[in-house]
Design a protein around this motif. Structure first.
Motif, PDB file in Angstrom:
ATOM      1  N   SER A  64      44.836  45.996  49.893  1.00  0.00           N
ATOM      2  CA  SER A  64      45.770  45.507  48.867  1.00  0.00           C
ATOM      3  C   SER A  64      46.202  44.069  49.089  1.00  0.00           C
ATOM      4  O   SER A  64      46.683  43.415  48.157  1.00  0.00           O
ATOM      5  N   GLY A  65      46.030  43.540  50.296  1.00  0.00           N
ATOM      6  CA  GLY A  65      46.395  42.149  50.542  1.00  0.00           C
ATOM      7  C   GLY A  65      45.621  41.171  49.684  1.00  0.00           C
ATOM      8  O   GLY A  65      46.121  40.076  49.371  1.00  0.00           O
ATOM      9  N   VAL A  68      47.446  40.957  46.492  1.00  0.00           N
ATOM     10  CA  VAL A  68      48.647  40.149  46.733  1.00  0.00           C
ATOM     11  C   VAL A  68      48.299  38.668  46.684  1.00  0.00           C
ATOM     12  O   VAL A  68      49.024  37.867  46.075  1.00  0.00           O
ATOM     13  N   ASP A  72      49.780  35.819  44.200  1.00  0.00           N
ATOM     14  CA  ASP A  72      50.370  34.573  44.699  1.00  0.00           C
ATOM     15  C   ASP A  72      49.814  33.373  43.943  1.00  0.00           C
ATOM     16  O   ASP A  72      50.559  32.486  43.506  1.00  0.00           O
ATOM     17  N   TRP A 119      52.905  48.810  42.190  1.00  0.00           N
ATOM     18  CA  TRP A 119      53.549  47.800  43.041  1.00  0.00           C
ATOM     19  C   TRP A 119      55.061  47.911  43.005  1.00  0.00           C
ATOM     20  O   TRP A 119      55.727  47.690  44.006  1.00  0.00           O
ATOM     21  N   GLY A 131      56.578  37.438  46.292  1.00  0.00           N
ATOM     22  CA  GLY A 131      55.702  37.410  47.457  1.00  0.00           C
ATOM     23  C   GLY A 131      56.085  38.428  48.509  1.00  0.00           C
ATOM     24  O   GLY A 131      55.257  39.229  48.953  1.00  0.00           O
ATOM     25  N   LEU A 134      55.824  42.171  47.130  1.00  0.00           N
ATOM     26  CA  LEU A 134      54.481  42.744  47.117  1.00  0.00           C
ATOM     27  C   LEU A 134      54.039  43.163  48.514  1.00  0.00           C
ATOM     28  O   LEU A 134      53.435  44.226  48.703  1.00  0.00           O
ATOM     29  N   ARG A 135      54.355  42.340  49.485  1.00  0.00           N
ATOM     30  CA  ARG A 135      53.936  42.645  50.863  1.00  0.00           C
ATOM     31  C   ARG A 135      54.685  43.857  51.419  1.00  0.00           C
ATOM     32  O   ARG A 135      54.105  44.664  52.144  1.00  0.00           O
ATOM     33  N   ALA A 138      53.119  46.854  49.741  1.00  0.00           N
ATOM     34  CA  ALA A 138      51.821  47.184  50.326  1.00  0.00           C
ATOM     35  C   ALA A 138      51.996  47.936  51.643  1.00  0.00           C
ATOM     36  O   ALA A 138      51.304  48.928  51.909  1.00  0.00           O
TER      37      ALA A 138
END
Length: 282
Positions: A64-65, A68, A72, A119, A131, A134-135, A138
């Motif tokens: 999933s990164g 992300v 971004d 998300w 940002g 989302l992280r 995840a």
């Protein structure tokens, strides 16, 4: 590559490896590192393509990164701060909601689209809130959906939240704080000092910041996190289990290798150096 005296020398080595796919040996450091990441994504897509639906879902969560990173870049374009916009990573079947997110035309619209998909609402449409939101999302999704990677997700979340609170000095939005608390506990989220934050973390997350006395040293914990992922990934690949463990292990080792290669390229771009120093870094 890490010991190469120049980036060109390192790229020459890279061009005869599995990372040669799409590599431009005339490119600069950032482009070369992105090419390595894109090759990792391609390998994960191939791996997912060989798996049944449940196994492919595991890879999607672990990858999933890349979505992300696409968000971004999209957010910078929406904000008018990305003069040299990068092409998005090609996610294929590993996308969670990217095709829909890519069609948004404002930060508010992007936030709304995030809130209506897996998300979740980041709590604000600023670049910082989206940002980190989302992280955190995840990491919490990984902790819940991939038991073999739960400790990695907890450690990653401890690093993310620790940096956000005690280096950047930003409080989390309410939705992001609520998600993070599911893994880290509410005590850590309300800690007023880094020492209290570390002490309040559960064992599944505290390991990532063991030995870190000051927030400024969290960058060292990043290398420790990757080392743990590599060790655990190797262990998951042993034996002949008929579950998701070998898949998770393969993703871990592929990802760790790509991270090391990117670090090696940066080392070469800075003129190379003793391998002992590189090994200490990674």
């Amino acid at each position: 590559m890490a010991a190469a005296a120049t980036l060109d020398d390192a790229l020459g080595h890279l061009a005869v490896t599995a990372y040669r796919r799409g590599l431009d040996t005339e490119a600069g450091l950032a482009a070369a590192q992105r090419s390595v990441a894109a090759t990792l994504l391609w390998h994960l897509r191939v791996l997912a393509g060989w798996l049944p639906r449940q196994g492919a879902g595991v890879v999607r969560v672990l990858a999933s990164g890349f979505e992300v990173a696409n968000v971004d870049t999209h957010l910078r374009a929406l904000s008018g701060t990305d003069a040299d916009r990068l092409s998005p990573y090609r996610l294929g079947g590993l996308a969670t909601a990217w095709p829909r997110l890519a069609e948004t035309r404002s930060r508010a619209e992007l936030r709304s689209a995030l809130a209506s998909c897996a998300w979740g609402d980041p709590g604000d449409d600023s670049a910082a809130a989206v940002g980190i939101g989302l992280r955190i999302s995840a990491a919490t999704r990984t902790a819940g959906a991939v038991p073999e990677a739960a400790s990695w997700a907890g450690g990653r979340l401890a690093l993310l939240v620790g940096r956000e609170l005690f280096i950047h000095g930003r409080r989390l939005t309410e939705p992001s704080a609520r998600r993070a608390a599911r893994v880290l506990g509410s005590g850590a989220l309300h800690a007023g000092a880094f020492a209290d934050f570390r002490r309040q973390l559960p064992g599944t997350a505290r390991w990532a910041v063991d030995g870190v006395e000051e927030p400024a040293d969290l960058w060292r914990a990043e290398a420790h996190w990757w080392t743990r992922v590599e060790q655990d990934g190797s262990a998951l690949l042993t034996g002949s289990r008929l579950d998701a463990a070998p898949v998770v292990g393969a993703v871990a080792l592929l990802s760790t290798d790509a991270w090391r290669v990117r670090a090696a390229l940066e080392s070469a771009a800075r003129g190379g150096g003793p391998l002992e120093a590189f090994d200490a870094l990674v």
